[in-house]
Design a protein around this motif. Structure first.
Motif, PDB file in Angstrom:
ATOM      1  N   LYS A 196       0.823  -1.214   0.000  1.00 32.98           N
ATOM      2  CA  LYS A 196       0.000   0.000   0.000  1.00 32.98           C
ATOM      3  C   LYS A 196       0.859   1.267   0.000  1.00 32.98           C
ATOM      4  CE  LYS A 196      -3.388  -2.466   2.880  1.00 32.98           C
ATOM      5  NZ  LYS A 196      -4.086  -2.479   4.201  1.00 32.98           N
ATOM      6  N   LEU A 197       2.158   1.099   0.192  1.00 34.25           N
ATOM      7  CA  LEU A 197       3.048   2.243   0.300  1.00 34.25           C
ATOM      8  C   LEU A 197       3.620   2.654  -1.054  1.00 34.25           C
ATOM      9  CD1 LEU A 197       5.102   1.144   3.451  1.00 34.25           C
ATOM     10  CD2 LEU A 197       3.324   2.904   3.375  1.00 34.25           C
ATOM     11  N   ASN A 198       3.902   3.937  -1.191  1.00 34.65           N
ATOM     12  CA  ASN A 198       4.667   4.439  -2.333  1.00 34.65           C
ATOM     13  C   ASN A 198       6.130   4.529  -1.903  1.00 34.65           C
ATOM     14  OD1 ASN A 198       2.339   4.801  -3.914  1.00 34.65           O
ATOM     15  ND2 ASN A 198       1.963   6.810  -3.008  1.00 34.65           N
ATOM     16  N   PHE A 199       7.019   3.875  -2.650  1.00 34.74           N
ATOM     17  CA  PHE A 199       8.418   3.783  -2.242  1.00 34.74           C
ATOM     18  C   PHE A 199       9.322   4.712  -3.043  1.00 34.74           C
ATOM     19  CE2 PHE A 199       7.087  -0.102  -0.174  1.00 34.74           C
ATOM     20  CZ  PHE A 199       7.928  -0.172   0.929  1.00 34.74           C
ATOM     21  N   GLY A 245       7.516  13.956   2.661  1.00 34.57           N
ATOM     22  CA  GLY A 245       6.219  13.319   2.494  1.00 34.57           C
ATOM     23  C   GLY A 245       5.997  12.656   1.154  1.00 34.57           C
ATOM     24  N   LEU A 246       7.076  12.390   0.416  1.00 36.77           N
ATOM     25  CA  LEU A 246       6.930  11.838  -0.927  1.00 36.77           C
ATOM     26  C   LEU A 246       6.805  10.321  -0.957  1.00 36.77           C
ATOM     27  CD1 LEU A 246       9.487  14.064  -2.880  1.00 36.77           C
ATOM     28  CD2 LEU A 246       7.022  14.366  -2.603  1.00 36.77           C
ATOM     29  N   GLY A 247       7.088   9.646   0.149  1.00 30.26           N
ATOM     30  CA  GLY A 247       6.961   8.201   0.162  1.00 30.26           C
ATOM     31  C   GLY A 247       7.756   7.561   1.274  1.00 30.26           C
ATOM     32  N   ALA A 248       7.836   6.210   1.224  1.00 29.88           N
ATOM     33  CA  ALA A 248       8.580   5.423   2.205  1.00 29.88           C
ATOM     34  C   ALA A 248       9.871   4.935   1.560  1.00 29.88           C
ATOM     35  CB  ALA A 248       7.739   4.239   2.674  1.00 29.88           C
ATOM     36  N   ALA A 249      10.790   4.430   2.405  1.00 29.79           N
ATOM     37  CA  ALA A 249      12.065   3.941   1.868  1.00 29.79           C
ATOM     38  C   ALA A 249      12.743   3.017   2.866  1.00 29.79           C
ATOM     39  CB  ALA A 249      12.993   5.105   1.536  1.00 29.79           C
ATOM     40  N   PHE A 250      13.592   2.145   2.343  1.00 25.64           N
ATOM     41  CA  PHE A 250      14.485   1.342   3.155  1.00 25.64           C
ATOM     42  C   PHE A 250      15.866   1.993   3.125  1.00 25.64           C
ATOM     43  CE2 PHE A 250      11.373  -2.036   2.206  1.00 25.64           C
ATOM     44  CZ  PHE A 250      11.224  -2.597   3.467  1.00 25.64           C
ATOM     45  N   VAL A 251      16.420   2.282   4.300  1.00 24.87           N
ATOM     46  CA  VAL A 251      17.767   2.850   4.381  1.00 24.87           C
ATOM     47  C   VAL A 251      18.510   2.198   5.537  1.00 24.87           C
ATOM     48  CG1 VAL A 251      17.095   5.090   3.407  1.00 24.87           C
ATOM     49  CG2 VAL A 251      17.048   4.747   5.880  1.00 24.87           C
ATOM     50  N   SER A 252      19.819   2.272   5.501  1.00 20.85           N
ATOM     51  CA  SER A 252      20.637   1.726   6.576  1.00 20.85           C
ATOM     52  C   SER A 252      20.344   2.454   7.884  1.00 20.85           C
ATOM     53  CB  SER A 252      22.121   1.866   6.229  1.00 20.85           C
ATOM     54  OG  SER A 252      22.919   1.563   7.350  1.00 20.85           O
ATOM     55  N   ILE A 253      20.266   1.706   8.963  1.00 21.47           N
ATOM     56  CA  ILE A 253      19.983   2.306  10.267  1.00 21.47           C
ATOM     57  C   ILE A 253      21.064   3.312  10.638  1.00 21.47           C
ATOM     58  CG2 ILE A 253      21.174   0.530  11.599  1.00 21.47           C
ATOM     59  CD1 ILE A 253      17.823   2.168  12.540  1.00 21.47           C
TER      60      ILE A 253
END
Length: 348
Positions: A196-199, A245-253
């Motif tokens: 459901k997320l925009n990445f 607010g443009l989306g979600a992302a995976f990034v290094s902690i």
């Protein structure tokens, strides 16, 4: 040829022209005039008795003889640099140079802290940090241009028997959201919620993107179903886009410690899924290892490793060195031939 028909300066010029693609850009990179570069090339060709460049096109293209001379010239220049650094070591860490390589995330967020700690102990040592793709960094270590490197991707297969590769740390990749997102009120989301997320993501060929896709697939999540709305070429750009607010992302902690403290991004966990990758330290055991590099390996690396038994193996026995050196030479020749046909693809 009774005498050596070239100088080190001429080899440096040949390498610069090959790297820059033109006589003018090579001259600019070496801080000399273009006529001076042209004259040196003419003298070199006269001394060697062969043409080194095909002057028919707009771009400076090496002839077969030019490629051969460049291949050996790079080895000669690398050995000269290694010699100078070995002599510098006689000062017993009262000078000298340490060259560390890294892929993008480790080079941006981890290595600066490590280098800062090293400089506190050895302020007279000059430290250089080179941040490139995992592939390019691996070749730099193999060629002796870099003392050691910390990478997040896979070492090219042709170098895996040449380099010493040691697992160093586990790097968790966190899912981040803008504070305005409805999921930002949650601590945990379900796997199906990812669809459901925009990445916002790095390029599909980047190391981190491949790691994420592989881990998600293992967790029965289909990466192809994720809606990638935007691809950016840096972690900082991705963080700013998420914050906007443009989306979600995976990034290094390690890349979001400051943002989490300042509470300008929200990290959310996925039930039953942990996205991690392994960072590795690579060295070339056949090359000279400076005292600065030894000190960095001995005193700094263990402090940041998540592996309690982390240790790099000492120099191999002579017969192993000779065998590895032969493999390294063959691999460099293959890489040189490949580079003459295609340009290196970018990898984060």
């Amino acid at each position: 040829m009774s005498e050596i028909p070239f100088t080190l300066d001429q080899l440096r010029i040949l390498k610069a022209i090959s790297t820059e693609g033109s006589f003018k850009r090579a001259a600019d990179s070496l801080y000399v005039s273009q006529p001076a570069v042209s004259l040196q090339v003419q003298n070199l060709e006269k001394q060697m008795g062969v043409f080194l460049f095909d002057r028919g096109g707009r771009k400076a293209q090496l002839t077969e003889a030019g490629h051969l001379l460049l291949n050996y010239g790079e080895k000669i220049l690398s050995l000269c640099q290694e010699t100078c650094r070995a002599i510098e070591d006689l000062q017993n860490l009262q000078g000298g140079t340490l060259i560390v390589g890294a892929s993008q995330t480790t080079g941006t967020y981890l290595l600066p802290r490590m280098i800062g700690l090293f400089r506190q102990h050895y302020p007279d040592v000059s430290v250089q940090l080179q941040v490139h793709s995992t592939r390019r960094t691996s070749w730099s270590v193999s060629n002796g241009q870099v003392d050691l490197a910390i990478i997040g991707g896979e070492v090219p297969s042709e170098l895996q028997e040449i380099l010493e590769i040691k697992s160093y740390a586990r790097d968790e990749l966190a899912l981040i959201l803008p504070l305005s997102h409805p999921f930002a009120k949650l601590g945990i989301i379900q796997r199906e919620d990812l669809y459901k997320l925009n990445f916002i993501a790095l390029d599909s060929q980047s190391t981190i993107r491949k790691v994420i896709d592989r881990v998600l697939t293992t967790a029965d999540i289909d990466p192809k179903r994720l809606k990638i709305e935007m691809e950016l070429n840096s972690i900082e750009a991705i963080k700013n886009a998420v914050q906007s607010g443009l989306g979600a992302a995976f990034v290094s902690i390690s890349a979001i410690e400051k943002e989490l403290r300042m509470k300008i991004l929200h990290r959310v966990n996925i039930e039953g899924v942990t996205v991690k990758r392994t960072l590795s330290v690579i060295i070339n055991p056949t090359r000279y290892r400076s005292k600065a590099a030894e000190a960095f390996i001995r005193e700094i690396l263990p402090q940041f490793s998540t592996h309690k038994d982390f240790a790099l193996i000492g120099r191999p026995q002579q017969d192993k060195v000779s065998k590895a050196s032969e493999k390294a030479a063959k691999a460099r020749e293959e890489e040189s031939e490949l580079n003459s046909l295609t340009s290196e693809s970018t990898e984060t």
